[in-house]
Design a protein around this motif. Structure first.
Motif, PDB file in Angstrom:
ATOM      1  N   ARG A  19       0.827  -1.209   0.000  1.00 43.19           N
ATOM      2  CA  ARG A  19       0.000   0.000   0.000  1.00 43.19           C
ATOM      3  C   ARG A  19       0.860   1.256   0.000  1.00 43.19           C
ATOM      4  NH1 ARG A  19      -4.335  -0.201   4.251  1.00 43.19           N
ATOM      5  NH2 ARG A  19      -5.326  -1.468   2.680  1.00 43.19           N
ATOM      6  N   SER A  20       1.990   1.237   0.725  1.00 43.33           N
ATOM      7  CA  SER A  20       2.841   2.420   0.780  1.00 43.33           C
ATOM      8  C   SER A  20       3.482   2.708  -0.580  1.00 43.33           C
ATOM      9  CB  SER A  20       3.924   2.264   1.845  1.00 43.33           C
ATOM     10  OG  SER A  20       4.802   1.227   1.501  1.00 43.33           O
ATOM     11  N   GLN A  21       3.714   1.661  -1.375  1.00 42.41           N
ATOM     12  CA  GLN A  21       4.284   1.879  -2.692  1.00 42.41           C
ATOM     13  C   GLN A  21       3.258   2.476  -3.654  1.00 42.41           C
ATOM     14  OE1 GLN A  21       5.665  -2.191  -3.118  1.00 42.41           O
ATOM     15  NE2 GLN A  21       7.749  -1.418  -3.348  1.00 42.41           N
ATOM     16  N   ARG A  22       1.983   2.252  -3.420  1.00 45.72           N
ATOM     17  CA  ARG A  22       0.938   2.798  -4.283  1.00 45.72           C
ATOM     18  C   ARG A  22       0.417   4.136  -3.789  1.00 45.72           C
ATOM     19  NH1 ARG A  22      -1.747  -2.825  -4.239  1.00 45.72           N
ATOM     20  NH2 ARG A  22      -2.404  -1.975  -2.254  1.00 45.72           N
ATOM     21  N   LEU A  23       0.940   4.642  -2.682  1.00 49.12           N
ATOM     22  CA  LEU A  23       0.442   5.871  -2.073  1.00 49.12           C
ATOM     23  C   LEU A  23       0.513   7.054  -3.037  1.00 49.12           C
ATOM     24  CD1 LEU A  23      -0.602   7.357   0.431  1.00 49.12           C
ATOM     25  CD2 LEU A  23       1.786   7.744   1.061  1.00 49.12           C
ATOM     26  N   ALA A  76       0.268  -0.399 -12.246  1.00 54.22           N
ATOM     27  CA  ALA A  76       0.251  -1.667 -12.973  1.00 54.22           C
ATOM     28  C   ALA A  76       1.429  -1.825 -13.928  1.00 54.22           C
ATOM     29  CB  ALA A  76      -1.058  -1.799 -13.747  1.00 54.22           C
ATOM     30  N   LEU A  77       2.148  -0.751 -14.203  1.00 55.10           N
ATOM     31  CA  LEU A  77       3.253  -0.823 -15.159  1.00 55.10           C
ATOM     32  C   LEU A  77       4.429  -1.594 -14.580  1.00 55.10           C
ATOM     33  CD1 LEU A  77       3.237   2.790 -16.615  1.00 55.10           C
ATOM     34  CD2 LEU A  77       2.479   0.712 -17.716  1.00 55.10           C
ATOM     35  N   LYS A  78       5.019  -2.403 -15.423  1.00 56.03           N
ATOM     36  CA  LYS A  78       6.201  -3.180 -15.044  1.00 56.03           C
ATOM     37  C   LYS A  78       7.421  -2.587 -15.734  1.00 56.03           C
ATOM     38  CE  LYS A  78       3.640  -6.229 -12.977  1.00 56.03           C
ATOM     39  NZ  LYS A  78       3.175  -5.790 -11.702  1.00 56.03           N
ATOM     40  N   GLY A  79       8.528  -2.601 -15.071  1.00 59.39           N
ATOM     41  CA  GLY A  79       9.768  -2.101 -15.657  1.00 59.39           C
ATOM     42  C   GLY A  79       9.964  -0.617 -15.397  1.00 59.39           C
ATOM     43  N   ASN A  80      11.197  -0.260 -15.119  1.00 58.45           N
ATOM     44  CA  ASN A  80      11.512   1.129 -14.800  1.00 58.45           C
ATOM     45  C   ASN A  80      11.341   2.059 -15.990  1.00 58.45           C
ATOM     46  OD1 ASN A  80      12.035   0.718 -12.112  1.00 58.45           O
ATOM     47  ND2 ASN A  80      14.212   0.287 -12.453  1.00 58.45           N
ATOM     48  N   ALA A  81      11.695   1.595 -17.182  1.00 56.60           N
ATOM     49  CA  ALA A  81      11.618   2.464 -18.362  1.00 56.60           C
ATOM     50  C   ALA A  81      10.173   2.864 -18.649  1.00 56.60           C
ATOM     51  CB  ALA A  81      12.227   1.773 -19.575  1.00 56.60           C
ATOM     52  N   ALA A  82       9.275   1.904 -18.615  1.00 53.73           N
ATOM     53  CA  ALA A  82       7.863   2.207 -18.879  1.00 53.73           C
ATOM     54  C   ALA A  82       7.295   3.129 -17.817  1.00 53.73           C
ATOM     55  CB  ALA A  82       7.060   0.910 -18.933  1.00 53.73           C
ATOM     56  N   ARG A  83       7.631   2.876 -16.549  1.00 52.14           N
ATOM     57  CA  ARG A  83       7.136   3.729 -15.472  1.00 52.14           C
ATOM     58  C   ARG A  83       7.690   5.142 -15.577  1.00 52.14           C
ATOM     59  NH1 ARG A  83       4.535   1.532 -11.167  1.00 52.14           N
ATOM     60  NH2 ARG A  83       5.315   3.112  -9.743  1.00 52.14           N
ATOM     61  N   ASN A  84       8.960   5.279 -15.970  1.00 51.61           N
ATOM     62  CA  ASN A  84       9.549   6.610 -16.092  1.00 51.61           C
ATOM     63  C   ASN A  84       8.941   7.392 -17.248  1.00 51.61           C
ATOM     64  OD1 ASN A  84      11.164   6.341 -13.843  1.00 51.61           O
ATOM     65  ND2 ASN A  84      12.902   5.543 -15.010  1.00 51.61           N
ATOM     66  N   ILE A 119       2.755  16.351  -5.922  1.00 43.78           N
ATOM     67  CA  ILE A 119       3.268  15.736  -4.697  1.00 43.78           C
ATOM     68  C   ILE A 119       3.078  14.220  -4.754  1.00 43.78           C
ATOM     69  CG2 ILE A 119       2.895  15.564  -2.201  1.00 43.78           C
ATOM     70  CD1 ILE A 119       2.254  18.607  -2.304  1.00 43.78           C
ATOM     71  N   GLY A 120       1.931  13.781  -5.259  1.00 39.11           N
ATOM     72  CA  GLY A 120       1.696  12.355  -5.419  1.00 39.11           C
ATOM     73  C   GLY A 120       2.674  11.711  -6.385  1.00 39.11           C
ATOM     74  N   LEU A 121       2.976  12.403  -7.471  1.00 37.50           N
ATOM     75  CA  LEU A 121       3.941  11.881  -8.442  1.00 37.50           C
ATOM     76  C   LEU A 121       5.335  11.787  -7.827  1.00 37.50           C
ATOM     77  CD1 LEU A 121       4.302  10.974 -11.388  1.00 37.50           C
ATOM     78  CD2 LEU A 121       4.835  13.354 -11.944  1.00 37.50           C
ATOM     79  N   ILE A 122       5.710  12.784  -7.051  1.00 35.91           N
ATOM     80  CA  ILE A 122       7.007  12.765  -6.369  1.00 35.91           C
ATOM     81  C   ILE A 122       7.046  11.633  -5.345  1.00 35.91           C
ATOM     82  CG2 ILE A 122       8.508  14.064  -4.802  1.00 35.91           C
ATOM     83  CD1 ILE A 122       7.560  16.612  -6.318  1.00 35.91           C
ATOM     84  N   LEU A 123       5.944  11.429  -4.626  1.00 40.00           N
ATOM     85  CA  LEU A 123       5.860  10.317  -3.678  1.00 40.00           C
ATOM     86  C   LEU A 123       6.030   8.975  -4.390  1.00 40.00           C
ATOM     87  CD1 LEU A 123       2.960  11.160  -1.223  1.00 40.00           C
ATOM     88  CD2 LEU A 123       5.295  10.565  -0.620  1.00 40.00           C
ATOM     89  N   ASP A 124       5.372   8.830  -5.527  1.00 41.69           N
ATOM     90  CA  ASP A 124       5.488   7.588  -6.287  1.00 41.69           C
ATOM     91  C   ASP A 124       6.932   7.339  -6.691  1.00 41.69           C
ATOM     92  OD1 ASP A 124       4.237   5.332  -7.876  1.00 41.69           O
ATOM     93  OD2 ASP A 124       5.265   6.445  -9.469  1.00 41.69           O
ATOM     94  N   ALA A 129       9.677   8.634  -5.253  1.00 42.28           N
ATOM     95  CA  ALA A 129      10.528   8.452  -4.075  1.00 42.28           C
ATOM     96  C   ALA A 129      10.339   7.061  -3.471  1.00 42.28           C
ATOM     97  CB  ALA A 129      10.219   9.526  -3.041  1.00 42.28           C
ATOM     98  N   LEU A 130       9.091   6.601  -3.378  1.00 41.85           N
ATOM     99  CA  LEU A 130       8.854   5.280  -2.796  1.00 41.85           C
ATOM    100  C   LEU A 130       9.358   4.170  -3.707  1.00 41.85           C
ATOM    101  CD1 LEU A 130       5.316   5.838  -1.262  1.00 41.85           C
ATOM    102  CD2 LEU A 130       7.506   5.676  -0.059  1.00 41.85           C
ATOM    103  N   ALA A 131       9.300   4.395  -5.022  1.00 42.70           N
ATOM    104  CA  ALA A 131       9.807   3.384  -5.956  1.00 42.70           C
ATOM    105  C   ALA A 131      11.321   3.280  -5.879  1.00 42.70           C
ATOM    106  CB  ALA A 131       9.376   3.720  -7.376  1.00 42.70           C
ATOM    107  N   THR A 132      12.018   4.401  -5.746  1.00 42.80           N
ATOM    108  CA  THR A 132      13.477   4.344  -5.666  1.00 42.80           C
ATOM    109  C   THR A 132      13.922   3.818  -4.316  1.00 42.80           C
ATOM    110  OG1 THR A 132      13.575   6.665  -4.998  1.00 42.80           O
ATOM    111  CG2 THR A 132      13.874   6.174  -7.340  1.00 42.80           C
ATOM    112  N   ARG A 133      13.148   4.101  -3.271  1.00 41.04           N
ATOM    113  CA  ARG A 133      13.504   3.607  -1.945  1.00 41.04           C
ATOM    114  C   ARG A 133      13.405   2.092  -1.867  1.00 41.04           C
ATOM    115  NH1 ARG A 133       9.955   4.890   3.217  1.00 41.04           N
ATOM    116  NH2 ARG A 133       8.690   3.350   2.129  1.00 41.04           N
TER     117      ARG A 133
END
Length: 121
Positions: free
Chosen positions: A5-9, A61-69, A103-108, A110-114
């Protein structure tokens, strides 16, 4: 591995911000004496917020760092464009909603890199 849940915040915050922006733009479009009722700009703000909500739903739902970025860059462009449109329409609450979406995009991000970094022991 499913996301916690924290990763989807971040995506949830972005989704809520786009729904709030949609509601405000809808109100401005249909309510007389808002100064933008019935205008093309308010309609574009409505459609942009719908697109941002759909993008926020797809983001976890996206898989892979390139697609998410790439998806994050598209969301950032959507947030910036909707913010600018809201500025031109003098709809300050839509601007606030887009900042919350940022802010939500930045959270996404930050939590993904963490969670992607290995733990140092």
């Amino acid at each position: 591995m499913p996301q916690s849940r924290s990763q989807r915040l971040g995506a949830i915050v972005l989704l809520v911000a786009s729904i709030v922006g949609f509601a405000i733009a809808l109100y401005a479009y249909f309510t007389p004496l808002t100064g933008v009722n019935g205008t093309l700009g308010a309609l574009v703000a409505i459609l942009a917020n719908i697109a941002l909500a759909v993008m926020a739903l797809i983001l976890p739902a996206l898989k892979g760092n390139a697609a998410r970025n790439v998806w994050r860059v598209l969301i950032l462009l959507g947030l910036a464009g909707t913010f600018f449109a809201a500025l031109l329409l003098h709809q300050w609450w839509i601007c606030v909603a887009m900042v919350v979406g940022l802010i939500g995009l930045i959270l996404d991000l930050a939590l993904a890199t963490r969670t992607a970094r290995p733990a140092h022991t």
